[in-house]
Design an enzyme around this catalytic site. Structure first.
Site, mmCIF file in Angstrom:
data_model
loop_
_atom_site.group_PDB
_atom_site.id
_atom_site.type_symbol
_atom_site.label_atom_id
_atom_site.label_comp_id
_atom_site.label_asym_id
_atom_site.label_seq_id
_atom_site.Cartn_x
_atom_site.Cartn_y
_atom_site.Cartn_z
ATOM 1 N N ASP A 149 -7.827 0.132 11.040
ATOM 2 C CA ASP A 149 -6.646 0.962 11.263
ATOM 3 C C ASP A 149 -6.842 2.409 10.842
ATOM 4 O O ASP A 149 -6.230 3.309 11.418
ATOM 5 C CB ASP A 149 -5.443 0.361 10.533
ATOM 6 N N ASP B 296 0.825 -1.212 0.000
ATOM 7 C CA ASP B 296 0.000 0.000 0.000
ATOM 8 C C ASP B 296 0.857 1.259 0.000
ATOM 9 O O ASP B 296 0.712 2.132 -0.858
ATOM 10 C CB ASP B 296 -0.934 0.014 1.216
ATOM 11 N N SER C 259 -2.110 -9.918 3.154
ATOM 12 C CA SER C 259 -2.008 -8.649 3.859
ATOM 13 C C SER C 259 -1.499 -8.967 5.255
ATOM 14 O O SER C 259 -2.147 -9.686 6.013
ATOM 15 C CB SER C 259 -3.375 -7.960 3.929
ATOM 16 N N ARG D 40 -0.965 1.042 16.725
ATOM 17 C CA ARG D 40 -1.477 2.186 15.973
ATOM 18 C C ARG D 40 -1.528 3.500 16.764
ATOM 19 O O ARG D 40 -1.213 4.555 16.213
ATOM 20 C CB ARG D 40 -2.868 1.860 15.408
#
Length: 407
Positions: free
Chosen positions: A127, A18, A179, A98
């Site tokens: 996220d 990404d 992923s 995060r």
């Protein structure tokens, strides 16, 4: 703020699929802004290798690597361990990292005079919420760019097409295009064959598991370990004092070698859909288990049961991205107080995916062998009759009423 006004962007950069294609995409779609790539080091080890060269080659002006491992462990993971926070069997690996990454992105963006912060989270996942709530807390006026909510790319295959067209090197292929998210605490696997819950994960396939082996491939002999705690926090491993992040690192080695901490779940995302994932959390699974063993000895019944109830709310709060909140501060204060006597040593036996208790000791143990013994003690068992009569009085009154005998 219009696109042409954005001159400098701070990008959350992992070097994965990404974020690798986001740099040229931003250049093409946001009037060629300066892009400062920021990677949060949360213990993903070799994934940081070669990242600076790659970021600059693809168009970033520089890469900033922020060492956030101990902050994540000490400020997020340890309080969560004390509370016993688990989200639907998931030990919150990605969710732990995060908040601290989002906070650092905000700090760097303000220091660098950036006009926007960009991240590579999809519009389907959790996220995006976690990053953006942290950014709103620490840089409330900052514009946020989320390409997955803007661009025409629809799949990871199309992302690979874009990368190939722009000569962006990738470490994955279309066949290994899971992923993944990795930090000191865990590794997640999503996508490809895992998108169908009917498919069995390929645990024994070489290269699928990265933090350890499947229980079937674990040694035939058990491994014994001991973990020391002070006030609910881990302070030693096998008698050696070390910081918590180092303990987790070592437990990952022990747990991984013995097939510990692999789960396959379908979880409820914050966004509203269900998602299937395989998670590796070897050290974290051991640590949670050991902490629970010590709490059994040292925490009174009422406090323990209340903490178990609050643990669900605490896990939801972390999962839903609300770490930087008054609720977190209040619940963390409770967890710290509840765990003030959770001090001692826990011995465990690790064997083919299993964690087996092998003895627990504490100077604050509430366990009395004399009281609990089946042998002769000073405890007057006759007192139990009066207690049961009083405890059962409401039940007895209800029964008398139903039979018409209540006077």
């Amino acid at each position: 703020m219009e696109k042409k006004e954005i001159k400098k962007v701070v990008l959350a950069y992992s070097g994965g699929l990404d974020t690798s294609i986001i740099i040229p995409w931003l250049k093409e779609n946001y009037n060629d802004p300066e892009i400062i790539a920021v990677s949060g080091n949360v213990g993903q080890a070799d994934e940081l290798e070669g990242l600076e060269e790659k970021a600059i080659k693809t168009g970033a002006s520089k890469l900033i690597v922020a060492d956030l491992t101990d902050e994540m462990v000490d400020e997020v993971i340890i309080p969560s361990l004390k509370m016993g926070a688990v989200y639907e069997k998931y030990l919150l690996g990605t969710a732990f990292a995060r908040p601290v990454i989002g906070k650092k992105l905000a700090e760097i963006a303000l220091e660098e005079g950036a006009d926007a912060i960009c991240h590579g989270c999809t519009g389907k996942g959790n996220d995006q919420v976690r990053f953006e709530l942290a950014i709103k807390r620490w840089a409330p006026g900052m514009k946020i760019i989320a390409p997955w909510r803007e661009w025409d790319i629809k799949s990871r295959d199309e992302e690979i097409d874009y990368a190939e067209a722009h000569n962006i090197p990738l470490k994955i292929s279309r066949e290994t295009n899971y992923s993944k998210d990795k930090n000191l605490w865990h590794l997640s696997h999503e996508g490809l064959d895992l998108e169908d819950p009917a498919n069995e994960p390929q645990y024994e396939k070489e290269g699928f598991l990265e933090m350890g082996v499947s229980p079937m491939q674990a040694p035939d002999e058990p491994t014994y370990i001991s973990i020391g705690f002070e006030a609910g926090a881990p302070v030693s491993l096998n008698g050696e004092k070390m910081k918590a992040s180092k303990i987790i690192e070592k437990l990952n080695e022990f747990g991984g070698a013995n097939g510990i901490g692999i789960i396959d779940i379908v979880e409820n995302r914050l966004i509203g859909m269900k998602d299937r994932g395989v998670y590796e959390t070897p050290g974290g699974t051991i640590l949670y288990f050991a902490h629970e063993q010590l709490e059994m000895l040292t925490v009174d019944k009422d406090t323990l049961h209340l903490k178990q109830k609050l643990a669900i709310d605490y896990a939801d709060m972390i999962y839903n991205g609300k770490w930087y909140s008054p609720m977190q501060e209040a619940l963390t204060a409770f967890a710290n107080e509840a765990d003030k006597n959770v001090t001692g040593e826990v011995k465990l036996k690790l064997y083919k995916g299993n964690i087996i208790p092998a003895g627990t000791t504490s100077p604050f143990s509430l366990y009395s062998e004399e009281l609990a013994s089946f042998g002769e003690t000073d405890y007057d068992q006759a007192q139990a009759e009066g207690f049961i009569n009083i405890w059962g009085l409401p039940t007895q009154v209800q029964a008398l009423l139903e039979k018409g005998n209540l006077k």
